[in-house]
Scaffold this motif. Structure first.
Motif, mmCIF file in Angstrom:
data_model
loop_
_atom_site.group_PDB
_atom_site.id
_atom_site.type_symbol
_atom_site.label_atom_id
_atom_site.label_comp_id
_atom_site.label_asym_id
_atom_site.label_seq_id
_atom_site.Cartn_x
_atom_site.Cartn_y
_atom_site.Cartn_z
ATOM 1 N N PHE A 36 97.194 67.172 46.843
ATOM 2 C CA PHE A 36 96.864 68.317 47.711
ATOM 3 C C PHE A 36 98.090 68.744 48.517
ATOM 4 O O PHE A 36 98.455 69.924 48.543
ATOM 5 C CB PHE A 36 95.703 67.942 48.649
ATOM 6 N N HIS A 37 98.744 67.772 49.169
ATOM 7 C CA HIS A 37 99.893 68.108 50.020
ATOM 8 C C HIS A 37 101.033 68.717 49.197
ATOM 9 O O HIS A 37 101.667 69.689 49.626
ATOM 10 C CB HIS A 37 100.387 66.856 50.751
ATOM 11 N N ALA A 38 101.297 68.140 48.025
ATOM 12 C CA ALA A 38 102.422 68.620 47.214
ATOM 13 C C ALA A 38 102.128 70.012 46.645
ATOM 14 O O ALA A 38 102.997 70.897 46.656
ATOM 15 C CB ALA A 38 102.720 67.626 46.097
ATOM 16 N N ILE A 39 100.904 70.226 46.155
ATOM 17 C CA ILE A 39 100.542 71.539 45.606
ATOM 18 C C ILE A 39 100.597 72.587 46.724
ATOM 19 O O ILE A 39 101.143 73.687 46.547
ATOM 20 C CB ILE A 39 99.140 71.494 44.959
ATOM 21 N N ARG A 40 100.049 72.233 47.873
ATOM 22 C CA ARG A 40 100.017 73.155 49.019
ATOM 23 C C ARG A 40 101.435 73.598 49.385
ATOM 24 O O ARG A 40 101.666 74.759 49.718
ATOM 25 C CB ARG A 40 99.356 72.431 50.195
ATOM 26 N N ALA A 41 102.401 72.660 49.289
ATOM 27 C CA ALA A 41 103.783 72.984 49.659
ATOM 28 C C ALA A 41 104.519 73.738 48.552
ATOM 29 O O ALA A 41 105.365 74.587 48.838
ATOM 30 C CB ALA A 41 104.529 71.691 50.005
ATOM 31 N N ALA A 42 104.217 73.423 47.294
ATOM 32 C CA ALA A 42 105.002 74.001 46.186
ATOM 33 C C ALA A 42 104.470 75.343 45.698
ATOM 34 O O ALA A 42 105.222 76.151 45.139
ATOM 35 C CB ALA A 42 105.044 73.014 45.019
ATOM 36 N N LEU A 43 103.184 75.596 45.891
ATOM 37 C CA LEU A 43 102.567 76.795 45.302
ATOM 38 C C LEU A 43 103.134 78.126 45.826
ATOM 39 O O LEU A 43 103.336 79.051 45.024
ATOM 40 C CB LEU A 43 101.049 76.734 45.479
ATOM 41 N N PRO A 44 103.430 78.248 47.125
ATOM 42 C CA PRO A 44 103.970 79.544 47.584
ATOM 43 C C PRO A 44 105.237 79.954 46.828
ATOM 44 O O PRO A 44 105.375 81.129 46.446
ATOM 45 C CB PRO A 44 104.252 79.298 49.073
ATOM 46 N N GLY A 45 106.132 79.017 46.569
ATOM 47 C CA GLY A 45 107.357 79.323 45.818
ATOM 48 C C GLY A 45 107.035 79.719 44.386
ATOM 49 O O GLY A 45 107.632 80.651 43.831
ATOM 50 N N MET A 46 106.098 79.004 43.763
ATOM 51 C CA MET A 46 105.701 79.348 42.385
ATOM 52 C C MET A 46 105.119 80.753 42.337
ATOM 53 O O MET A 46 105.431 81.547 41.442
ATOM 54 C CB MET A 46 104.664 78.338 41.863
ATOM 55 N N LYS A 47 104.271 81.068 43.317
ATOM 56 C CA LYS A 47 103.659 82.404 43.360
ATOM 57 C C LYS A 47 104.729 83.477 43.534
ATOM 58 O O LYS A 47 104.691 84.520 42.877
ATOM 59 C CB LYS A 47 102.662 82.493 44.521
ATOM 60 N N ALA A 48 105.686 83.220 44.424
ATOM 61 C CA ALA A 48 106.741 84.212 44.692
ATOM 62 C C ALA A 48 107.560 84.491 43.438
ATOM 63 O O ALA A 48 107.968 85.623 43.193
ATOM 64 C CB ALA A 48 107.647 83.709 45.822
ATOM 65 N N ARG A 49 107.770 83.444 42.612
ATOM 66 C CA ARG A 49 108.575 83.615 41.390
ATOM 67 C C ARG A 49 107.702 83.968 40.189
ATOM 68 O O ARG A 49 108.215 84.289 39.112
ATOM 69 C CB ARG A 49 109.386 82.344 41.112
ATOM 70 N N GLY A 50 106.366 83.841 40.341
ATOM 71 C CA GLY A 50 105.446 84.232 39.267
ATOM 72 C C GLY A 50 105.410 83.262 38.095
ATOM 73 O O GLY A 50 105.021 83.639 36.984
ATOM 74 N N TRP A 51 105.796 82.029 38.307
ATOM 75 C CA TRP A 51 105.754 81.026 37.221
ATOM 76 C C TRP A 51 105.614 79.643 37.826
ATOM 77 O O TRP A 51 106.282 79.326 38.814
ATOM 78 C CB TRP A 51 107.030 81.071 36.375
ATOM 79 N N GLY A 52 104.771 78.836 37.222
ATOM 80 C CA GLY A 52 104.649 77.458 37.705
ATOM 81 C C GLY A 52 103.802 76.618 36.766
ATOM 82 O O GLY A 52 102.950 77.126 36.032
ATOM 83 N N ARG A 53 104.074 75.337 36.776
ATOM 84 C CA ARG A 53 103.288 74.381 35.991
ATOM 85 C C ARG A 53 103.001 73.178 36.889
ATOM 86 O O ARG A 53 103.927 72.531 37.388
ATOM 87 C CB ARG A 53 104.063 73.904 34.754
ATOM 88 N N ILE A 54 101.714 72.889 37.072
ATOM 89 C CA ILE A 54 101.307 71.720 37.858
ATOM 90 C C ILE A 54 100.554 70.781 36.918
ATOM 91 O O ILE A 54 99.592 71.200 36.257
ATOM 92 C CB ILE A 54 100.412 72.133 39.049
ATOM 93 N N VAL A 55 101.018 69.558 36.835
ATOM 94 C CA VAL A 55 100.374 68.561 35.979
ATOM 95 C C VAL A 55 99.992 67.383 36.870
ATOM 96 O O VAL A 55 100.855 66.744 37.486
ATOM 97 C CB VAL A 55 101.319 68.103 34.844
ATOM 98 N N ASN A 56 98.709 67.147 36.961
ATOM 99 C CA ASN A 56 98.207 66.048 37.785
ATOM 100 C C ASN A 56 97.832 64.881 36.871
ATOM 101 O O ASN A 56 97.004 65.049 35.964
ATOM 102 C CB ASN A 56 96.978 66.504 38.575
#
Ligand code: NAD
Length: 269
Positions: free
Chosen positions: A128-148
Protein backbone atom coordinates in the motif's frame (compact mmCIF):
# COMPACT_ATOMS: atom_id res chain seq x y z
CA UNK A 1 13.03 -5.25 -40.89
CA UNK A 2 10.60 -3.92 -38.24
CA UNK A 3 11.17 -5.27 -34.76
CA UNK A 4 8.62 -7.90 -33.76
CA UNK A 5 6.54 -7.08 -30.67
CA UNK A 6 7.30 -10.68 -29.70
CA UNK A 7 11.07 -10.11 -29.55
CA UNK A 8 12.68 -10.86 -26.18
CA UNK A 9 11.55 -8.34 -23.56
CA UNK A 10 13.62 -5.15 -23.50
CA UNK A 11 13.09 -2.82 -20.56
CA UNK A 12 15.83 -0.43 -21.56
CA UNK A 13 15.02 3.01 -20.18
CA UNK A 14 12.62 1.67 -17.52
CA UNK A 15 13.33 2.24 -13.83
CA UNK A 16 12.38 -0.40 -11.24
CA UNK A 17 12.14 -0.76 -7.49
CA UNK A 18 12.01 -4.31 -6.10
CA UNK A 19 11.34 -4.62 -2.37
CA UNK A 20 12.95 -7.49 -0.47
CA UNK A 21 15.45 -8.09 -3.26
CA UNK A 22 18.57 -9.01 -1.29
CA UNK A 23 17.53 -12.67 -1.40
CA UNK A 24 15.33 -15.30 -3.05
CA UNK A 25 12.53 -14.34 -5.44
CA UNK A 26 13.13 -10.58 -5.19
CA UNK A 27 16.79 -10.92 -6.11
CA UNK A 28 15.87 -13.16 -9.06
CA UNK A 29 13.35 -10.59 -10.27
CA UNK A 30 15.81 -7.69 -9.82
CA UNK A 31 18.42 -9.61 -11.81
CA UNK A 32 15.95 -10.39 -14.61
CA UNK A 33 14.83 -6.74 -14.81
CA UNK A 34 18.45 -5.55 -14.93
CA UNK A 35 19.30 -8.17 -17.56
CA UNK A 36 16.41 -6.79 -19.66
CA UNK A 37 17.98 -3.31 -19.37
CA UNK A 38 16.05 -1.68 -16.52
CA UNK A 39 17.70 0.40 -13.82
CA UNK A 40 17.00 -1.28 -10.50
CA UNK A 41 16.78 -0.26 -6.87
CA UNK A 42 17.42 -3.17 -4.52
CA UNK A 43 15.99 -3.27 -1.00
CA UNK A 44 16.09 -5.64 1.94
CA UNK A 45 18.19 -6.79 4.82
CA UNK A 46 21.41 -8.79 4.97
CA UNK A 47 25.16 -8.55 5.09
CA UNK A 48 26.14 -5.04 3.87
CA UNK A 49 29.22 -6.23 1.98
CA UNK A 50 27.28 -9.01 0.23
CA UNK A 51 24.53 -6.55 -0.75
CA UNK A 52 27.13 -4.14 -2.16
CA UNK A 53 28.70 -6.98 -4.16
CA UNK A 54 25.27 -7.84 -5.59
CA UNK A 55 24.48 -4.20 -6.41
CA UNK A 56 27.83 -3.57 -8.09
CA UNK A 57 27.56 -6.90 -9.94
CA UNK A 58 24.17 -6.02 -11.45
CA UNK A 59 25.48 -2.64 -12.64
CA UNK A 60 28.64 -4.16 -14.13
CA UNK A 61 27.03 -7.26 -15.66
CA UNK A 62 24.12 -5.48 -17.35
CA UNK A 63 25.30 -1.88 -17.80
CA UNK A 64 22.37 -0.45 -15.82
CA UNK A 65 22.16 1.79 -12.77
CA UNK A 66 21.73 -0.29 -9.63
CA UNK A 67 21.02 1.29 -6.26
CA UNK A 68 20.22 -0.04 -2.80
CA UNK A 69 17.80 1.20 -0.15
CA UNK A 70 17.81 -0.20 3.37
CA UNK A 71 14.21 0.97 3.96
CA UNK A 72 12.38 -1.17 6.52
CA UNK A 73 9.11 -2.39 5.01
CA UNK A 74 7.45 -2.03 8.44
CA UNK A 75 7.90 1.75 8.19
CA UNK A 76 5.57 3.72 5.88
CA UNK A 77 7.72 6.87 6.00
CA UNK A 78 10.84 4.89 5.06
CA UNK A 79 8.98 3.33 2.12
CA UNK A 80 7.90 6.78 0.90
CA UNK A 81 11.50 7.97 1.19
CA UNK A 82 12.74 4.91 -0.76
CA UNK A 83 10.41 5.71 -3.68
CA UNK A 84 11.49 9.40 -3.58
CA UNK A 85 15.14 8.35 -3.57
CA UNK A 86 14.59 6.14 -6.65
CA UNK A 87 12.64 8.90 -8.42
CA UNK A 88 15.41 11.44 -7.77
CA UNK A 89 18.24 9.10 -8.76
CA UNK A 90 16.62 7.47 -11.81
CA UNK A 91 14.24 10.25 -12.87
CA UNK A 92 11.16 8.11 -12.12
CA UNK A 93 9.85 4.71 -11.08
CA UNK A 94 8.10 2.82 -13.91
CA UNK A 95 8.10 -0.67 -12.40
CA UNK A 96 7.31 -1.48 -8.79
CA UNK A 97 7.64 -5.05 -7.54
CA UNK A 98 6.27 -5.49 -4.02
CA UNK A 99 8.01 -8.65 -2.92
CA UNK A 100 9.32 -8.30 0.66
CA UNK A 101 7.78 -10.89 2.93
CA UNK A 102 8.23 -12.97 6.05
CA UNK A 103 6.48 -16.02 7.47
CA UNK A 104 5.55 -17.32 10.90
CA UNK A 105 3.81 -20.63 11.54
CA UNK A 106 1.73 -21.06 14.68
CA UNK A 107 -1.74 -22.03 15.88
CA UNK A 108 -3.83 -18.85 16.08
CA UNK A 109 -4.39 -18.95 19.85
CA UNK A 110 -0.62 -18.99 20.38
CA UNK A 111 0.20 -16.67 17.46
CA UNK A 112 2.57 -13.96 18.78
CA UNK A 113 0.92 -10.54 18.38
CA UNK A 114 4.19 -8.94 17.29
CA UNK A 115 4.53 -11.54 14.51
CA UNK A 116 0.99 -10.84 13.33
CA UNK A 117 1.73 -7.10 13.22
CA UNK A 118 5.04 -7.59 11.42
CA UNK A 119 3.56 -9.94 8.78
CA UNK A 120 0.64 -7.59 8.06
CA UNK A 121 3.06 -4.63 7.85
CA UNK A 122 5.71 -6.27 5.65
CA UNK A 123 3.57 -8.62 3.52
CA UNK A 124 0.57 -6.29 3.00
CA UNK A 125 0.82 -2.67 4.20
CA UNK A 126 4.25 -2.11 2.59
CA UNK A 127 2.61 -2.66 -0.83
CA UNK A 128 0.00 0.00 0.00
CA UNK A 129 2.69 2.50 1.03
CA UNK A 130 4.89 1.82 -2.01
CA UNK A 131 2.01 1.94 -4.53
CA UNK A 132 0.65 5.11 -2.91
CA UNK A 133 4.08 6.76 -3.32
CA UNK A 134 4.92 5.49 -6.82
CA UNK A 135 1.56 5.82 -8.59
CA UNK A 136 1.50 9.64 -9.02
CA UNK A 137 4.73 9.49 -11.06
CA UNK A 138 3.42 6.59 -13.16
CA UNK A 139 0.20 8.50 -13.83
CA UNK A 140 2.11 11.65 -14.80
CA UNK A 141 4.19 9.67 -17.32
CA UNK A 142 1.23 7.52 -18.44
CA UNK A 143 3.01 4.17 -18.00
CA UNK A 144 3.55 1.82 -15.11
CA UNK A 145 3.76 -1.80 -14.07
CA UNK A 146 3.04 -2.94 -10.51
CA UNK A 147 3.68 -6.58 -9.65
CA UNK A 148 2.73 -7.73 -6.18
CA UNK A 149 4.24 -11.03 -5.09
CA UNK A 150 1.33 -12.67 -3.29
CA UNK A 151 1.27 -16.48 -2.98
CA UNK A 152 -0.91 -19.53 -3.52
CA UNK A 153 -1.82 -18.53 0.04
CA UNK A 154 -3.43 -15.43 -1.47
CA UNK A 155 -6.06 -17.73 -2.99
CA UNK A 156 -6.22 -20.72 -0.63
CA UNK A 157 -5.47 -21.23 3.03
CA UNK A 158 -3.35 -23.60 5.08
CA UNK A 159 -3.71 -24.02 8.83
CA UNK A 160 -1.25 -22.30 11.19
CA UNK A 161 -0.46 -19.50 8.73
CA UNK A 162 -3.26 -17.09 9.69
CA UNK A 163 -1.26 -13.87 9.38
CA UNK A 164 0.43 -14.89 6.12
CA UNK A 165 -2.82 -16.10 4.53
CA UNK A 166 -4.68 -12.96 5.67
CA UNK A 167 -1.91 -10.69 4.34
CA UNK A 168 -1.65 -12.48 0.99
CA UNK A 169 -5.44 -12.50 0.48
CA UNK A 170 -5.22 -8.77 1.27
CA UNK A 171 -2.56 -8.31 -1.41
CA UNK A 172 -4.85 -9.91 -4.00
CA UNK A 173 -7.66 -7.53 -3.00
CA UNK A 174 -5.37 -4.50 -3.04
CA UNK A 175 -4.15 -5.55 -6.49
CA UNK A 176 -7.69 -5.62 -7.91
CA UNK A 177 -8.61 -2.25 -6.43
CA UNK A 178 -5.49 -0.49 -7.72
CA UNK A 179 -5.90 -2.10 -11.16
CA UNK A 180 -9.44 -0.71 -11.45
CA UNK A 181 -8.34 2.78 -10.40
CA UNK A 182 -5.84 3.03 -13.29
CA UNK A 183 -7.42 0.66 -15.84
CA UNK A 184 -7.78 3.31 -18.57
CA UNK A 185 -4.08 4.18 -18.40
CA UNK A 186 -1.13 2.05 -19.56
CA UNK A 187 -0.59 1.11 -15.93
CA UNK A 188 -1.22 -2.44 -14.75
CA UNK A 189 -1.31 -3.98 -11.31
CA UNK A 190 -1.17 -7.75 -10.89
CA UNK A 191 -0.49 -10.30 -8.20
CA UNK A 192 1.67 -13.37 -8.72
CA UNK A 193 0.67 -16.39 -6.67
CA UNK A 194 3.55 -18.85 -6.53
CA UNK A 195 3.42 -22.19 -4.80
CA UNK A 196 6.57 -23.28 -2.99
CA UNK A 197 9.75 -21.76 -4.41
CA UNK A 198 12.98 -23.00 -2.87
CA UNK A 199 14.39 -19.86 -1.19
CA UNK A 200 15.80 -19.11 2.28
CA UNK A 201 12.21 -18.48 3.47
CA UNK A 202 11.23 -22.07 2.59
CA UNK A 203 14.54 -23.61 3.72
CA UNK A 204 13.64 -22.38 7.22
CA UNK A 205 10.28 -24.16 7.02
CA UNK A 206 11.89 -27.43 5.86
CA UNK A 207 14.21 -27.36 8.88
CA UNK A 208 11.37 -26.53 11.30
CA UNK A 209 9.06 -29.23 9.92
CA UNK A 210 11.82 -31.86 9.90
CA UNK A 211 12.41 -31.16 13.59
CA UNK A 212 8.68 -30.99 14.44
CA UNK A 213 7.83 -34.30 12.69
CA UNK A 214 11.13 -36.08 13.32
CA UNK A 215 11.33 -36.86 9.58
CA UNK A 216 14.20 -36.74 7.07
CA UNK A 217 14.36 -33.63 4.87
CA UNK A 218 13.36 -35.32 1.57
CA UNK A 219 10.28 -36.87 3.19
CA UNK A 220 9.33 -33.46 4.67
CA UNK A 221 9.74 -31.84 1.25
CA UNK A 222 7.49 -34.35 -0.56
CA UNK A 223 4.87 -35.17 2.07
CA UNK A 224 4.67 -32.02 4.21
CA UNK A 225 5.92 -28.97 2.29
CA UNK A 226 4.74 -30.08 -1.17
CA UNK A 227 1.65 -31.94 0.11
CA UNK A 228 -0.71 -29.44 -1.56
CA UNK A 229 1.43 -28.86 -4.66
CA UNK A 230 0.44 -31.44 -7.31
CA UNK A 231 3.61 -31.18 -9.43
CA UNK A 232 5.66 -32.29 -6.37
CA UNK A 233 8.63 -30.10 -7.17
CA UNK A 234 9.70 -26.64 -6.15
CA UNK A 235 9.01 -23.71 -8.47
CA UNK A 236 12.19 -22.00 -9.69
CA UNK A 237 12.85 -18.34 -8.90
CA UNK A 238 13.42 -17.75 -12.63
CA UNK A 239 9.88 -18.94 -13.43
CA UNK A 240 8.49 -16.15 -11.23
CA UNK A 241 10.98 -13.65 -12.69
CA UNK A 242 9.99 -14.61 -16.26
CA UNK A 243 6.31 -13.95 -15.53
CA UNK A 244 7.24 -10.58 -14.02
CA UNK A 245 9.19 -9.66 -17.16
CA UNK A 246 6.23 -10.55 -19.37
CA UNK A 247 3.87 -8.42 -17.27
CA UNK A 248 6.35 -5.52 -17.57
CA UNK A 249 6.55 -5.86 -21.35
CA UNK A 250 4.34 -4.04 -23.86
CA UNK A 251 2.49 -7.35 -24.45
CA UNK A 252 1.47 -7.43 -20.79
CA UNK A 253 -0.58 -4.25 -20.99
CA UNK A 254 -4.03 -5.91 -21.05
CA UNK A 255 -3.38 -8.17 -18.08
CA UNK A 256 -4.44 -6.24 -15.01
CA UNK A 257 -6.16 -6.95 -11.72
CA UNK A 258 -5.20 -10.61 -12.11
CA UNK A 259 -4.00 -13.07 -9.51
CA UNK A 260 -1.78 -15.29 -11.63
CA UNK A 261 -0.96 -18.73 -10.27
CA UNK A 262 2.51 -20.23 -10.68
CA UNK A 263 1.85 -23.13 -8.37
CA UNK A 264 2.12 -26.51 -10.11
CA UNK A 265 -1.67 -26.93 -9.92
CA UNK A 266 -2.16 -26.10 -6.21
CA UNK A 267 -5.35 -24.03 -6.54
CA UNK A 268 -6.79 -26.27 -9.31
CA UNK A 269 -7.83 -28.73 -6.63
P1 NAD B 1 13.42 -14.55 1.29
O1 NAD B 1 13.43 -14.73 2.75
O2 NAD B 1 14.48 -15.24 0.46
O3 NAD B 1 13.45 -13.00 0.90
C1 NAD B 1 12.70 -12.07 1.59
C2 NAD B 1 13.24 -10.69 1.32
O4 NAD B 1 12.49 -9.73 2.06
C3 NAD B 1 14.71 -10.53 1.75
O5 NAD B 1 15.38 -9.68 0.83
C4 NAD B 1 14.57 -9.82 3.10
O6 NAD B 1 15.72 -9.06 3.48
C5 NAD B 1 13.39 -8.93 2.81
N1 NAD B 1 12.75 -8.41 4.01
C6 NAD B 1 12.25 -9.09 5.07
N2 NAD B 1 11.78 -8.25 5.99
C7 NAD B 1 12.00 -6.99 5.51
C8 NAD B 1 11.74 -5.68 6.01
N3 NAD B 1 11.16 -5.47 7.21
N4 NAD B 1 12.10 -4.63 5.24
C9 NAD B 1 12.70 -4.82 4.04
N5 NAD B 1 12.96 -6.03 3.52
C10 NAD B 1 12.61 -7.10 4.25
O7 NAD B 1 11.97 -14.99 0.83
P2 NAD B 1 11.33 -15.39 -0.60
O8 NAD B 1 10.91 -16.81 -0.50
O9 NAD B 1 12.19 -14.95 -1.72
O10 NAD B 1 10.00 -14.52 -0.54
C11 NAD B 1 9.79 -13.37 -1.30
C12 NAD B 1 8.30 -13.12 -1.44
O11 NAD B 1 7.72 -14.22 -2.13
C13 NAD B 1 7.57 -13.02 -0.09
O12 NAD B 1 6.57 -12.02 -0.18
C14 NAD B 1 6.94 -14.39 0.05
O13 NAD B 1 5.80 -14.37 0.86
C15 NAD B 1 6.61 -14.70 -1.39
N6 NAD B 1 6.42 -16.11 -1.68
C16 NAD B 1 7.42 -17.02 -1.44
C17 NAD B 1 7.18 -18.35 -1.73
C18 NAD B 1 8.22 -19.39 -1.50
O14 NAD B 1 7.89 -20.57 -1.56
N7 NAD B 1 9.48 -19.05 -1.27
C19 NAD B 1 5.97 -18.76 -2.27
C20 NAD B 1 4.98 -17.80 -2.50
C21 NAD B 1 5.21 -16.47 -2.20
Amino acid sequence: MPESPLAPVSLSGRRAVVTGSTSGIGLGIARALAAAGADVMLNGFGDKAAIETTRAGLAADYGVQALYSDADMRDGDAIKAMISQAESAFGGVDILVNNAGIQHVSAIEAFPVDKWDAIIAINLSSSFHAIRAALPGMKARGWGRIVNIASAHGLAASPFKSAYVAAKHGVVGLTKSVALEVAELDITCNALCPGYVRTPLVEGQIEDQAKAHGLPRDEVIRNVILAAQPNKRFIEVDEVAAMTLFLCSAMGRSITGAALSIDGGWVAR
